[in-house]
Design a protein around this motif. Sequence first.
Motif, short mmCIF file in Angstrom:
data_model
loop_
_atom_site.label_atom_id
_atom_site.label_comp_id
_atom_site.label_asym_id
_atom_site.label_seq_id
_atom_site.Cartn_x
_atom_site.Cartn_y
_atom_site.Cartn_z
N GLU A 211 0.83 -1.20 0.00
CA GLU A 211 0.00 0.00 0.00
C GLU A 211 0.86 1.25 0.00
N LYS A 212 0.24 2.37 -0.38
CA LYS A 212 0.92 3.65 -0.33
C LYS A 212 1.01 4.12 1.12
N ILE A 213 2.20 4.56 1.52
CA ILE A 213 2.39 5.08 2.87
C ILE A 213 3.20 6.38 2.80
N THR A 214 3.11 7.14 3.87
CA THR A 214 3.99 8.29 4.08
C THR A 214 4.79 8.03 5.34
N VAL A 215 6.08 8.27 5.26
CA VAL A 215 6.96 8.10 6.42
C VAL A 215 7.46 9.48 6.83
N ASN A 216 7.15 9.84 8.07
CA ASN A 216 7.64 11.10 8.62
C ASN A 216 9.01 10.89 9.24
N LEU A 217 10.00 11.58 8.69
CA LEU A 217 11.35 11.58 9.23
C LEU A 217 11.55 12.86 10.03
N PRO A 218 12.62 12.97 10.80
CA PRO A 218 12.83 14.18 11.60
C PRO A 218 12.84 15.47 10.77
N ARG A 220 11.80 15.63 7.21
CA ARG A 220 10.96 15.65 6.02
C ARG A 220 10.01 14.47 6.03
N SER A 221 9.06 14.48 5.07
CA SER A 221 8.15 13.36 4.87
C SER A 221 8.36 12.81 3.47
N ILE A 222 8.32 11.48 3.34
CA ILE A 222 8.50 10.83 2.05
C ILE A 222 7.37 9.82 1.85
N SER A 223 6.95 9.66 0.59
CA SER A 223 5.85 8.75 0.28
C SER A 223 6.29 7.72 -0.74
N ASP A 251 7.97 7.54 11.42
CA ASP A 251 6.57 7.30 11.73
C ASP A 251 5.82 7.04 10.44
N VAL A 252 5.09 5.92 10.38
CA VAL A 252 4.40 5.50 9.17
C VAL A 252 2.92 5.88 9.23
N PHE A 253 2.43 6.41 8.11
CA PHE A 253 1.01 6.73 7.97
C PHE A 253 0.50 6.11 6.67
#
Length: 255
Positions: A211-218, A220-223, A251-253
């Motif tokens: 699935e598509k996710i977004t990962v929040n890093l300290p 930036r955010s990457i998808s 953190d994964v969304f």
Amino acid sequence: MSSLGRPRRISLDDFRHEALDEVSSTNTEAFARARAGDSGFLWLTAERQTGGRGRRGRPWVSERGNLYSTLLLIDPAPPEQLGSLPLAVALAVHAAVQSVMPPGSEPVEIKWPNDVLIGRKKTSGILLEAERLADGHMALAIGIGINITHRPDLALYPVTSLADEGAATSPAEFFAHLFAEMAEILSIWDEGRGIAEIVHRWRGVACGIGEKITVNLPDRSISGIFSGIDDKGVLLLDRGADGMMSVSAGDVFFG
């Protein structure tokens, strides 16, 4: 835990448990015991925490009725082997949660690296912290909080409790399951030598692979598409034309 050769299989008898009423946090209390010379394999549980915390220093609501626990280990593995331990801990919590769920309940899954979800709603918090002691040994506190009757309002994630999902259990009853499951999974983990089996089991209960996710890093955010984890437990993010990216913390969304 042994640092020479293969350790004997961990059994329930190796662990001690001390039930407390109210503490600042069970992790803080565990480190105090370690500094005082405790040898580890010590579980601490509390009825309430006044200063509970989650990852990145976030506060963790700690009212009576939920489980607040910490397992203290001393020198649990060589430092280079500790990266897979959060996956192992998540498997123990997952198994304990699954054991109390009623038939027909929502799926119990793990969101990378170690959030246990019921129907994609967060029901646990896991915080691993380490401290080098004055004698040179490493103390590791594995803090585990379970929403049993209460659920905090978290802006970041959907949240649930075991009671909301139809599981009739008490903190003491749930802890008995966790106590047994953790002994089993630490034997399999085997100071990091059992990482292949841990990764295999983790993939079998993972949430959101493909699935598509977004990962929040300290910073930036990457998808991208969640492609699972590698053989060391690192998240693999398929970014299409930008290639595969490895993420060791974030953190994964979903969506």
